[in-house]
Design a protein around this motif. Structure first.
Motif, PDB file in Angstrom:
ATOM      1  N   ILE A 334     -11.954  -0.736 -23.688  1.00 29.65           N
ATOM      2  CA  ILE A 334     -11.809  -1.513 -22.262  1.00 29.65           C
ATOM      3  C   ILE A 334     -10.886  -2.067 -21.219  1.00 29.65           C
ATOM      4  CG2 ILE A 334     -11.950  -4.191 -21.893  1.00 29.65           C
ATOM      5  CD1 ILE A 334     -14.106  -3.762 -24.662  1.00 29.65           C
ATOM      6  N   ARG A 335      -9.940  -1.385 -21.681  1.00 28.38           N
ATOM      7  CA  ARG A 335      -8.473  -2.499 -21.073  1.00 28.38           C
ATOM      8  C   ARG A 335      -7.803  -0.704 -20.326  1.00 28.38           C
ATOM      9  NH1 ARG A 335      -5.106  -1.268 -17.940  1.00 28.38           N
ATOM     10  NH2 ARG A 335      -3.043  -2.065 -18.129  1.00 28.38           N
ATOM     11  N   GLU A 336      -8.428   0.498 -21.311  1.00 31.66           N
ATOM     12  CA  GLU A 336      -7.771   1.727 -20.080  1.00 31.66           C
ATOM     13  C   GLU A 336      -8.811   2.203 -18.683  1.00 31.66           C
ATOM     14  OE1 GLU A 336      -6.859   4.209 -23.204  1.00 31.66           O
ATOM     15  OE2 GLU A 336      -4.362   2.598 -23.476  1.00 31.66           O
ATOM     16  N   GLY A 384      -3.319  -6.815 -16.259  1.00 30.93           N
ATOM     17  CA  GLY A 384      -2.036  -5.933 -16.622  1.00 30.93           C
ATOM     18  C   GLY A 384      -0.946  -6.309 -17.438  1.00 30.93           C
ATOM     19  N   HIS A 385       0.401  -6.160 -17.567  1.00 29.19           N
ATOM     20  CA  HIS A 385       0.655  -6.024 -18.509  1.00 29.19           C
ATOM     21  C   HIS A 385       1.242  -7.459 -18.856  1.00 29.19           C
ATOM     22  CE1 HIS A 385       0.044  -2.030 -18.042  1.00 29.19           C
ATOM     23  NE2 HIS A 385       0.706  -2.113 -16.678  1.00 29.19           N
ATOM     24  N   LEU A 386       0.640  -9.006 -19.496  1.00 28.50           N
ATOM     25  CA  LEU A 386       1.583 -10.103 -19.140  1.00 28.50           C
ATOM     26  C   LEU A 386       2.623 -10.104 -20.344  1.00 28.50           C
ATOM     27  CD1 LEU A 386      -0.221 -13.970 -18.886  1.00 28.50           C
ATOM     28  CD2 LEU A 386       1.002 -12.762 -20.680  1.00 28.50           C
ATOM     29  N   LEU A 391       1.859  -7.398 -13.486  1.00 26.98           N
ATOM     30  CA  LEU A 391       0.334  -7.875 -12.993  1.00 26.98           C
ATOM     31  C   LEU A 391       0.065  -6.313 -12.519  1.00 26.98           C
ATOM     32  CD1 LEU A 391      -0.363 -11.114 -12.724  1.00 26.98           C
ATOM     33  CD2 LEU A 391      -0.574 -10.113 -14.458  1.00 26.98           C
ATOM     34  N   HIS A 392      -0.804  -5.934 -12.398  1.00 29.36           N
ATOM     35  CA  HIS A 392      -1.560  -5.346 -11.482  1.00 29.36           C
ATOM     36  C   HIS A 392      -2.463  -6.495 -10.625  1.00 29.36           C
ATOM     37  CE1 HIS A 392      -0.151  -1.682 -12.867  1.00 29.36           C
ATOM     38  NE2 HIS A 392      -0.520  -1.478 -14.131  1.00 29.36           N
ATOM     39  N   PHE A 393      -2.429  -6.416  -9.706  1.00 35.16           N
ATOM     40  CA  PHE A 393      -2.714  -7.825  -8.687  1.00 35.16           C
ATOM     41  C   PHE A 393      -3.504  -7.271  -7.261  1.00 35.16           C
ATOM     42  CE2 PHE A 393      -2.974 -11.672  -5.959  1.00 35.16           C
ATOM     43  CZ  PHE A 393      -2.736 -12.630  -6.423  1.00 35.16           C
ATOM     44  N   ALA A 430       6.677  -3.244 -10.605  1.00 35.07           N
ATOM     45  CA  ALA A 430       6.869  -3.166 -11.451  1.00 35.07           C
ATOM     46  C   ALA A 430       6.886  -2.317 -12.372  1.00 35.07           C
ATOM     47  CB  ALA A 430       6.638  -4.256 -12.831  1.00 35.07           C
ATOM     48  N   GLU A 431       6.273  -1.727 -11.997  1.00 30.39           N
ATOM     49  CA  GLU A 431       6.358  -0.072 -12.656  1.00 30.39           C
ATOM     50  C   GLU A 431       5.641   1.319 -11.809  1.00 30.39           C
ATOM     51  OE1 GLU A 431       3.324  -0.353 -16.597  1.00 30.39           O
ATOM     52  OE2 GLU A 431       2.114  -0.477 -14.876  1.00 30.39           O
ATOM     53  N   HIS A 432       5.442   1.381 -10.827  1.00 29.92           N
ATOM     54  CA  HIS A 432       4.522   2.321 -10.349  1.00 29.92           C
ATOM     55  C   HIS A 432       5.202   2.899  -9.362  1.00 29.92           C
ATOM     56  CE1 HIS A 432       0.080   0.910 -10.827  1.00 29.92           C
ATOM     57  NE2 HIS A 432       0.906   1.637 -12.469  1.00 29.92           N
ATOM     58  N   GLY A 433       6.967   2.628  -9.402  1.00 30.78           N
ATOM     59  CA  GLY A 433       7.680   2.868  -7.755  1.00 30.78           C
ATOM     60  C   GLY A 433       7.687   3.000  -6.400  1.00 30.78           C
TER      61      GLY A 433
END
Ligand code: MLT
Ligand code: ZN
Length: 476
Positions: A334-336, A384-386, A391-393, A430-433
């Protein structure tokens, strides 16, 4: 100023790798010219696939001498166009996919030395075969490569417990832009011998050299995993739940992922085999996982007890504890599959922001109001990664149509979300560069002294600007 390689130089480069390492036919080059999100289309006349660090070194030496731009590529899963050459066609692409040896595993030192082209899932499997865990875990782990993960300092779904890619590295082997090899493949936890050069290359997105191998940290392999999907009223309840779990002694917590109702609806609609596992509908959900190296029932008991208490004090509305490994996989699916469901539902304008965990509820509320003010037709898909404050906003089109009027508001939406993140002293990536997607925004949003230092470092290591030109930093 970069040059276009002459036919003679192209031949010299081809000779370094031999016929099996040369990709020069248009149909074979094509996959290297477009990024994962299909935002960029580049051009090149040559892709090289070296099979050793020595070959990478010779390639860079030659390109440095002739001022030729070099674009390193791993699994080509960048969200920011970080591995796509420019449309000018004068850069060569270097694929690391043939550097895929597992060089050494040391279970007692909890370390694993691998080459850059190993696929992340293969690294995880090599660790597991030695009864160890390499905890980096991402949606694209079946195709992304460890060199790319380190070059972009990837995040994923276990950062809460184990940190980002940066935190999982002890030593690196890097080919510098002039072809010198920095062999810093140490396996030491303690090493106070001056500047930390390793951290320069992690997250540099190939702009300072090419990572060819790494010594990675391993952890005990979890034997017990407890996974729960819970429903909450709002992000504030999710933040309070995280704090409560932590203060109740859940050191074993490794995942805490926030999902809105719309994400559940999208995956149920667009992903085969997924249905809503809850009896009632709820506005927000959290995927929680805790794990330990012990084979024990205690962890399940502990987590369920804390969740029952959370339900009694109204922090949580419904709790589903995975009763089997297939149910655990279902919760994870579900999440992925949210990103895939989102893509199938229509276009989206994505943001990858982080703020302090405690500020997330206000950020979500204010950010939603700002975006709705600009694009009332947009569908907010914020997940996302609370547990990491990340967050993926995202804002989706209302349906799968083209919606040019919606995409015309992209800059306004980007500015609104990123300015808000800055007001919270947050990050626009935050994480994608950064890649080419956020290069110009970085100048606006990053501290000017930090930008000057980045240019100083780039100039010192890569004076001709050959490495991944136009990514992260604009040319000097
Ligand atoms: C995720 O967390 O699912 C990814 O980083 C974001 C995405 O694939 O959109
Ligand atoms: Zn993510």
């Amino acid at each position: 100023m970069l040059n276009t390689p002459t036919p003679e130089l192209l031949n010299q480069l081809k000779q370094i790798v031999g016929p099996s390492g040369v990709v020069d036919q248009p149909q074979d080059i094509a996959p290297y010219l477009v990024d994962h999100r299909k935002l960029y289309r580049g051009a090149t006349s040559l892709v090289l696939r070296p099979e050793s660090t020595e070959q990478v070194s010779q390639i860079l030496k030659l390109c440095h001498a002739h001022h030729i731009g070099v674009v390193p590529v791993g699994g080509n899963t960048s969200y920011c166009g970080g591995a796509t050459p420019s449309s000018a066609g004068n850069e060569i692409v270097v694929s690391l996919s043939r550097l895929k040896r597992i060089r050494h595993i040391d279970p007692d030192n909890y370390t694993l030395t691998v080459e850059a082209g190993c696929v992340l899932a293969e690294v995880q499997q090599a660790a597991e075969a030695a009864d160890r865990l390499f905890p980096l875990s991402l949606g694209s782990e079946g195709s992304c490569q460890i060199g790319g993960n380190l070059s972009t300092n990837a995040g994923g779904t276990a950062v809460l417990r184990y940190g980002m890619a940066r935190d999982l590295v002890l030593g690196l082997e890097v080919v510098l832009p002039d072809g010198r090899v920095l062999d810093d493949l140490n396996a030491l936890r303690k090493n106070n011998t001056g500047y930390d050069l390793r951290d320069l290359f992690i997250g540099a997105e190939g702009t300072l050299g090419i990572i060819t191998a790494a010594t990675l940290k391993l952890y005990p392999l979890p034997r017990t995993r407890v996974t729960a999907l819970v429903a909450v009223d709002d992000p504030a309840a999710a933040v309070a739940l995280l704090s409560f779990l932590r203060s109740s002694g859940s050191d074993a917590l490794s995942t805490f992922e926030l999902m809105p109702r719309i994400a559940i609806e999208l995956v149920c609609r667009h992903i085969a085999g997924i249905n809503d596992p809850f009896d009632d509908t709820h506005p927000w959900y959290v995927l929680i996982e805790a794990s330990t190296a012990q084979l024990t029932d205690h962890l399940t008991e502990e987590l369920s007890e804390v969740l029952v208490r959370s339900q009694q004090n109204q922090l949580v509305r419904e709790v589903l504890l995975a009763q089997s490994s297939s149910q655990r996989e279902f919760f994870w699916r579900i999440r992925e599959t949210i990103p895939e469901a989102q893509t199938r539902a229509g276009g989206s304008i994505k943001h990858d922001v982080s703020v302090s965990i405690s500020d997330l509820p206000k950020f979500i509320e204010e950010g939603t109001a700002l975006c709705k003010g600009i694009a009332p037709e947009g569908v907010m898909v914020i997940y996302g990664h609370l547990g990491d404050g990340s967050l993926h906003f995202n804002i989706n089109t209302p349906d799968a149509g083209a919606h040019p009027e919606f995409f015309a508001k992209k800059t306004a939406l980007n500015n609104a979300v990123h300015e808000l993140a800055m007001r919270y002293r947050g990050s626009i990536s935050a994480e994608h560069g950064i890649g080419q997607l956020k290069r110009d925004e970085l100048v606006e949003f990053k501290n000017p002294v930090a930008m000057q230092l980045m240019h100083t470092i780039k100039q010192a290591l890569d004076p001709h600007g050959i490495m991944n030109p136009g990514k992260v930093l604009a040319g000097d």
